[in-house]
Motif scaffolding. Sequence first.
Motif, short mmCIF file in Angstrom:
data_model
loop_
_atom_site.label_atom_id
_atom_site.label_comp_id
_atom_site.label_asym_id
_atom_site.label_seq_id
_atom_site.Cartn_x
_atom_site.Cartn_y
_atom_site.Cartn_z
N LEU A 1 47.06 42.58 35.99
CA LEU A 1 45.84 42.21 36.65
C LEU A 1 44.99 41.58 35.53
O LEU A 1 44.05 40.56 35.93
N THR B 1 38.42 46.38 33.86
CA THR B 1 39.63 46.61 33.42
C THR B 1 39.90 48.19 33.02
O THR B 1 40.94 49.08 33.41
N HIS C 1 39.19 41.60 44.91
CA HIS C 1 38.54 40.61 44.00
C HIS C 1 38.92 41.29 42.51
O HIS C 1 39.53 42.03 42.70
N GLU C 2 38.22 40.46 41.64
CA GLU C 2 38.97 40.84 40.37
C GLU C 2 37.98 41.56 39.45
O GLU C 2 37.88 41.69 38.08
N ARG D 1 35.83 35.40 32.18
CA ARG D 1 35.75 36.27 33.18
C ARG D 1 34.79 36.07 34.25
O ARG D 1 33.46 35.33 33.84
N ALA E 1 44.67 37.87 35.57
CA ALA E 1 43.78 37.04 36.60
C ALA E 1 42.26 37.68 36.42
O ALA E 1 41.38 36.65 36.81
N GLN E 2 42.05 38.63 35.71
CA GLN E 2 40.65 39.01 35.51
C GLN E 2 39.89 38.01 34.18
O GLN E 2 38.91 37.72 34.27
N ALA F 1 45.47 34.04 40.57
CA ALA F 1 44.93 35.19 41.57
C ALA F 1 45.93 36.32 41.76
O ALA F 1 47.20 35.88 42.19
#
Lengths: 388, 388
Positions: free
Chosen positions: B101, B81, B76-77, B149, B104-105, B275
């Motif tokens: 990433l 970070t 999952h995201e 987010r 995608a987040q 994603a």
Amino acid sequence: MDPRTGLPVVGMVGGGQLARMTHQAAIALGQSLRVLALTPEDGAALVAADVRYGDHTDLAALRTFAKGCDVVTFDHEHVPTEHIRALAAEGVPVHPGVDALIYAQDKRAMRERLSTLAPMPAWQPVNLPEDVVEFGDRVGWPVVLKAARGGYDGRGVWLVSDAQEATEQTARLIEAGTPLIVEERVALRRELAVQVARSPFGQVAAYPVVETVQREGICVEVLAPAPALPEALALRAQQLAIDIANALGVVGMLAVELFEVDGVGESGLVVNELAMRPHNSGHWTIEGARTSQFEQHLRAVLDYPMGETTLTAPAVVMANVLGGPDGGMSIDERLHHLFAADPGAKVHLYGKQVRPGRKIGHVTVLGDDMEDVRARAARAARWLREGK
Amino acid sequence: MDPRTGLPVVGMVGGGQLARMTHQAAIALGQSLRVLALTPEDGAALVAADVRYGDHTDLAALRTFAKGCDVVTFDHEHVPTEHIRALAAEGVPVHPGVDALIYAQDKRAMRERLSTLAPMPAWQPVNLPEDVVEFGDRVGWPVVLKAARGGYDGRGVWLVSDAQEATEQTARLIEAGTPLIVEERVALRRELAVQVARSPFGQVAAYPVVETVQREGICVEVLAPAPALPEALALRAQQLAIDIANALGVVGMLAVELFEVDGVGESGLVVNELAMRPHNSGHWTIEGARTSQFEQHLRAVLDYPMGETTLTAPAVVMANVLGGPDGGMSIDERLHHLFAADPGAKVHLYGKQVRPGRKIGHVTVLGDDMEDVRARAARAARWLREGK
């Protein structure tokens, strides 16, 4: 039932690659296979969440393992018959049941039971070395001496050339306590196999007939469907497997290994061996059939309706991967090379340490042309074995 | 490397169904996925052998988890970070890396980053309610307000009809600390998705473009390949995904969700979301493509050469299974009925307790005719949802 999911718990005795791949199939069905393993290094123990440890010859361990299982089934044939009978008598649902499984455990019992059901090679039980000599003199030399119990992958099978060798070899084996039968050496064209699954309800699903290619008693390749097999012979092979599954009351997967022959009986087929579990000759079904033999085995022992058995491609070849010589290249490096060489080859590694001759995995290739697919599968297996 | 097998250890943060299905794929590659789960009831924790427990927002837990992993990747995201950055700085190989990433987040970062790379809907960041009103007055009402987010499956997305609703809704969300962007409501023909995988080496493999059918913000069906999609548009969609993967330096699976539109930009496509992991829009690949997105993700993060992405049948449909009303029928009974109704439907259950509206699994049907396959998949999903 697993209270966390509302889905059944299948327990598999034995933690080898068959349990490992059955666990993969169980995951899709919402389950988590319970495995009785010997060691944490067993192929299935490396990947399954619900692993118990114990010896499959220890009735107390089997009893403890069976608690909470909706069904108990098997990764191999080595659980003592009397233990399976004891579990069943105590109310544990065991599939296949002992009255069927005995014919996969004991070749003598199988030959006796199938005598009126299926074409077979000439055979007889062996009590004394003289029995083998008499048999060989009658049906012709060489003959095939087999351990009635415990053999696999070429072990427990001896080709015996003449009366003298028969006498010595048989005496040695009887001395060692090995129960024996002797069979004629069949002049076979090739080996075939049929997989069928049967549920307690009695539903039977048959897979297409495959050709199995053996080298030194070990299956190296399976070709699905068996190339150039006449339709009538394919149907006869499937019907034979269905008849055996029904007559023996098999529940779960049944693999019937056959010889395609000239002039033995009327069918062109004789039964070689039976296995009542997912079997090496059915590994091609993971990608090659709509329902894999592993999912089908679970469906059968749980009395779910059977899944479709049709081929997913015109030509499917499974090649076993044996451990090769240590060429200074790790299995991980070999995998890199294989994936670069053939992006379409499907790999199944069993989590085993590589040792020369040990079956460490298999590869499956699918396509339109059998010769092409077969060459690709052989090359893929060679990459994993030799790194080149 | 796992000393028991000589094969790599991939660690996946998050124990949901994506980790569950990635573990299935890992088994074939000789691996056993290491999973960081929250509870023993997590879908992957129910089936994987190597499960660690800890919170994905806890850097210490992540550090402990990463020890001994050859690669760390994500289900999952939701991993912060800065934690991913810290792990990478400490030498942990993390794929996808944080510099990819982040897109995608964080939808705002994604929209900013893609502005010169890909056609997108009109959008702007939101700092004040007035930003939304100004945007709506400019591009036309209604507009789409999105949490930058943390949204998924329709959560974190609000359709806002006019200035008054915009003011109230935005004020409420800003008050709650939700970072926001606002987008035009695109007049879309349908939604599409493309899966690509990219390795650290830079190899990219693209899957056929699929149509995703949404209901109330939740994906209900995926049709592969997207029916009647002009070849040129399909190639453009794949190229777009490849360009994004390369530009962002994605490693692993990338799902690009697209709108097929009239008259926005020149391409007929705008990017909706990204994603960077196996994604619901790629579940059809388990049976429907030669290499599943789960195996492909593992191959990508391990820098193995990519697997073949071709379809295994002319028409493949994946239908999500949502928990239905409790009709007095257990999920196990529903499964019996489904298997009886369609022996060819492939089922994937995630080990979740059934709750109305909860995504508890999916089914995949393959065949020659898209309409037929689609009807079968919908019926199969209905059997599992409603038992009829």
